[in-house]
Design a protein around this motif. Sequence first.
Motif, short mmCIF file in Angstrom:
data_model
loop_
_atom_site.label_atom_id
_atom_site.label_comp_id
_atom_site.label_asym_id
_atom_site.label_seq_id
_atom_site.Cartn_x
_atom_site.Cartn_y
_atom_site.Cartn_z
N UNK A 335 43.05 36.13 38.98
CA UNK A 335 43.21 37.58 38.98
C UNK A 335 44.44 37.94 38.13
N UNK A 336 44.21 38.37 36.89
CA UNK A 336 45.27 38.62 35.92
C UNK A 336 45.49 40.12 35.77
N UNK A 337 46.72 40.55 36.02
CA UNK A 337 47.07 41.96 35.83
C UNK A 337 47.60 42.24 34.43
N UNK A 338 47.89 41.17 33.69
CA UNK A 338 48.37 41.33 32.32
C UNK A 338 47.25 41.25 31.32
N UNK A 339 47.60 40.87 30.10
CA UNK A 339 46.63 40.79 29.01
C UNK A 339 45.88 39.45 29.08
N UNK A 340 44.55 39.43 29.27
CA UNK A 340 43.82 38.16 29.30
C UNK A 340 43.94 37.38 28.00
N UNK A 375 41.08 37.16 33.53
CA UNK A 375 41.84 35.99 33.13
C UNK A 375 41.06 34.70 33.22
N UNK A 376 40.17 34.57 34.21
CA UNK A 376 39.43 33.32 34.37
C UNK A 376 38.49 33.10 33.21
N UNK A 377 37.91 34.16 32.68
CA UNK A 377 37.03 34.03 31.51
C UNK A 377 37.80 33.54 30.30
N UNK A 378 39.05 33.96 30.16
CA UNK A 378 39.86 33.51 29.03
C UNK A 378 40.33 32.08 29.19
N UNK A 379 40.55 31.65 30.43
CA UNK A 379 41.08 30.30 30.67
C UNK A 379 40.00 29.24 30.79
N UNK A 380 38.79 29.62 31.17
CA UNK A 380 37.73 28.66 31.47
C UNK A 380 37.47 27.66 30.34
N UNK A 381 37.40 28.05 29.07
CA UNK A 381 37.07 27.08 28.02
C UNK A 381 38.07 25.94 27.88
N UNK A 382 39.28 26.11 28.39
CA UNK A 382 40.32 25.10 28.21
C UNK A 382 40.51 24.24 29.46
#
Length: 405
Positions: A335-340, A375-382
């Motif tokens: 759960x990201x409140x900043x910029x994904x 945020x999880x969508x941005x982090x998932x590939x890595x």
Amino acid sequence: MTEVALAEPDVAAMATGFGIALHDAGLPVGPDRCERLARAVTIMGATTVAELRACALATMVSDPSQMPTFDRVFAAVFGGPDPLRHLNLPTAPRSYQRPESDGAPQLQGRPESDPGRLPSSLRVSDAVPAEADSDEPLAEGPAVHRTASATERLSGRDFTELSPAELRQLVRLMREMTLAIPPRRTRRYRPARDGKRPDLRRTLRLARRTGGEAIRFARRAPRIKPRRLVVLCDISGSMEPYARALLMLLYVLNSGQPQNAQHRPEVFSFATRLTRLTPALAAASPDTMLAKAGEAAPDWSGGTRIGAALKEFNDHYGSRGMARGAVVLIISDGWETGDPALLGAQMARLSRVANRIVWANPRTQSPRYRPEVGGMAAAWPYCDAVVSAHNLDSLDDLLSALRTR
């Protein structure tokens, strides 16, 4: 079978004596299990042999294959319930002796002048075995069921549903877990007879003992040591219950590691800022560890800025060597409140130096979960692995992901 009353016992001595008997019979019983048995008997207030067996069954047996040995030794030490009564064998009270050279436990009749005598000042009256063809259930059944069900309920419940007292009970089960981090090959070498690299310096030193003749050629091989484990734990409001449970797991695993700083995990917390919690893991107890962690992290139960915290870690710790070749565990619900986009860029940066990235997200326990936004969508590939780690049963998946090469 009639209920057999126990006299006032020396619980610690009884648990130690019974643990030694089980260990001599081949079961993996150590001082930790003897301590758990003494604590279980005290908490349950066991007053009968059936209740004592329930406590011993819950604390001394870790695999169904150990049940026949456990039943045999229990019947030998405490005189009942006898698991062999259906074979119409003699049911006289028996005592346990240390095994002979073949490793099998030996049974010997007790003197008639002192029937029912138990080790370590425990006494029971004569047990009356049930008839072989009786349909009446054993008296210890409900106690065993209650004890086993309580453990199963705690193991399968979500960490958000546990009270602080129940969470402390899980610590005892966490102590049975082991943390294995994949090894890595270092640039340093060690002496090895089967090494493939010649050690010229050591060969010349050995030649001084034989008048300068190099009779023995020394060899060396690369040193192998475990990779560093780096943990980034989200302590925001939505992750607070999971953070407490997983920090307790790290505390238990850290206390079982060798007293070497290189083998201990590096732990950081983040919500609105990054805080290093590694010194708190050296506390004397889990409660003290959580108290020190709360004092060190002023943003406990605050908001969530995963990308900014990850950038701070990369700038001050990760790129400077802490994350290089390490196994990185990120505990967060994403759960990201900043910029994904910032989170995605910092995850890409971290993946270039880390050996493996494991993400523990309790929200993934739902089969309908999809990392499509935030945020999880941005982090998932890595991420090399994503696990839920939402209860005790799911921690096996977490430890398995950490030990994968």
